[in-house]
Design a protein around this motif. Structure first.
Motif, short mmCIF file in Angstrom:
data_model
loop_
_atom_site.label_atom_id
_atom_site.label_comp_id
_atom_site.label_asym_id
_atom_site.label_seq_id
_atom_site.Cartn_x
_atom_site.Cartn_y
_atom_site.Cartn_z
N UNK A 53 0.83 -1.20 0.00
CA UNK A 53 0.00 0.00 0.00
C UNK A 53 0.87 1.25 0.00
N UNK A 54 0.57 2.15 -0.92
CA UNK A 54 1.19 3.47 -0.96
C UNK A 54 0.10 4.46 -1.33
N UNK A 55 -0.25 5.32 -0.40
CA UNK A 55 -1.29 6.31 -0.68
C UNK A 55 -1.08 7.52 0.21
N UNK A 56 -1.90 8.53 0.00
CA UNK A 56 -1.88 9.70 0.86
C UNK A 56 -2.04 9.33 2.33
N UNK A 57 -2.78 8.24 2.57
CA UNK A 57 -3.14 7.86 3.94
C UNK A 57 -2.34 6.67 4.45
N UNK A 61 5.39 2.73 4.23
CA UNK A 61 6.35 2.01 3.39
C UNK A 61 7.35 2.97 2.75
N UNK A 62 6.89 4.17 2.40
CA UNK A 62 7.80 5.16 1.81
C UNK A 62 8.87 5.59 2.81
N UNK A 63 8.49 5.63 4.08
CA UNK A 63 9.42 6.07 5.12
C UNK A 63 10.40 4.98 5.54
N UNK A 64 9.92 3.73 5.59
CA UNK A 64 10.70 2.68 6.25
C UNK A 64 11.43 1.73 5.31
N UNK A 109 -9.56 12.24 -6.38
CA UNK A 109 -9.01 11.07 -7.05
C UNK A 109 -7.74 11.42 -7.83
N UNK A 110 -7.75 12.55 -8.51
CA UNK A 110 -6.55 12.96 -9.23
C UNK A 110 -5.41 13.28 -8.26
N UNK A 111 -5.71 13.97 -7.20
CA UNK A 111 -4.71 14.33 -6.20
C UNK A 111 -4.04 13.09 -5.63
N UNK A 112 -4.86 12.10 -5.29
CA UNK A 112 -4.34 10.87 -4.69
C UNK A 112 -3.52 10.05 -5.68
N UNK A 113 -4.01 9.92 -6.90
CA UNK A 113 -3.31 9.10 -7.89
C UNK A 113 -1.97 9.71 -8.28
N UNK A 114 -1.95 11.01 -8.47
CA UNK A 114 -0.70 11.66 -8.86
C UNK A 114 0.33 11.58 -7.73
N UNK A 115 -0.13 11.57 -6.50
CA UNK A 115 0.79 11.39 -5.38
C UNK A 115 1.39 9.99 -5.41
N UNK A 116 0.55 8.97 -5.49
CA UNK A 116 1.03 7.59 -5.37
C UNK A 116 1.85 7.15 -6.58
N UNK A 117 1.33 7.41 -7.77
CA UNK A 117 1.96 6.87 -8.98
C UNK A 117 3.32 7.47 -9.27
#
Length: 293
Positions: free
Chosen positions: A167-171, A175-178, A232-240
């Protein structure tokens, strides 16, 4: 375009992939599923991710996309659900891969994940060794692990896995940190699932008892400013577009939503200063949140 870690395995995936869990629903019209799958490839999606446990998903991908097999990277998950075999044994890994090869109508599967097995199962070694043997035999190209938290960290450190799905999302940024920065250094591919964080913004009130509940709670605490963009755009552009992510996957049964997702990701990453603020905010209030299983 950022470096795609899977490229080191000879696989190239676009920033957005199709999570094929929802198309496994037997109630869906077969012609509609065929249209959705083929539209995904027509729009430039080059990764389709499925699993043994996703109902008719593997079978439908084989039925409707076998003639276009060279156009996409195929990912599935194994470890359970084969009659006559105990779950999470070496034998069920081999049987699951053989069954998937037939259902998907392919000679080789690009990425095969152990599907969220426990840390104890990983440490025992039997299923890991079976997956590596399948890779060495040429049945799969990349041996991978799908899961969260300590098992994910173990799999990344093991050395034998060419990629992970987590899982990688705004919420859900733990995983990005660790773990994921080190994965990039080792050349391991990363598929980001739940890129929308189960879209908690759809609920005006707390969705008690629903799968999205934990993410709704997190959204309230984080209190992000979407800078005027649709959620939805905000979240997808963050994760992808995180540098640690090879591709983000989203699931849908709607061709319209599929087009919206592709358009959103094709607009590129969020501004650097916005991403820095989002990551700093999560580090401030959510760094101890576990990945949702």
């Amino acid at each position: 375009m950022k470096l795609n870690a899977y490229g080191r395995s000879g696989l190239t995936v676009s920033q957005l992939g199709l999570g094929a869990g929802q198309i496994g629903d037997a109630a869906l019209d077969e012609a509609h599923v065929a249209k959705l799958l083929n539209t995904a490839l027509d729009l430039g999606i080059t990764l389709i991710d499925t699993a043994r446990g996703y109902g008719l998903s593997e079978e439908r991908i084989g039925r409707h996309l076998a003639h276009r097999r060279s156009e996409f990277v195929l990912s599935t998950k194994v470890g359970y659900g084969i009659d006559g075999y105990a779950d999470w044994t070496g034998a069920v890994i081999h049987a699951g891969i053989d069954a998937a090869l037939m259902r998907l109508q392919t000679d080789v599967i690009d990425i095969v994940h152990l599907h969220s097995c426990s840390l104890d199962v990983l440490r025992a070694g039997e299923v890991v060794e079976a997956l590596m043997r399948a890779r060495d035999a040429g049945k799969i190209r990349v041996a991978a692990y799908a899961g969260e938290n300590d098992p994910l960290g173990w799999a990344l450190a093991h050395g034998g896995f060419g990629g992970v799905e987590c899982s990688v999302s705004l919420f859900d940024q733990r995983t990005l940190q660790h773990w994921l920065p080190a994965a990039v250094e080792r050349g391991q591919g990363v598929i980001a699932k739940r890129a929308l964080g189960n879209a908690p913004w759809r609920h005006a009130e707390r969705p008690t008892g629903q799968y999205v509940e934990a993410y709704w709670d997190r959204m309230q605490v984080l209190a992000y400013d979407t800078t005027g963009l649709p959620w939805d755009e905000f979240a997808l552009r963050f994760s992808a577009w995180q540098p640690e992510v090879s591709a983000a996957i989203t699931g849908t049964t709607s061709v319209e939503n599929l087009r919206r997702n592709v358009d959103a990701v094709n607009r590129g990453p969020l501004p650097d200063e916005v991403v820095a603020q989002l990551r700093a905010r999560f580090a401030e209030v959510g760094s101890q949140w576990q990945g949702e299983l």
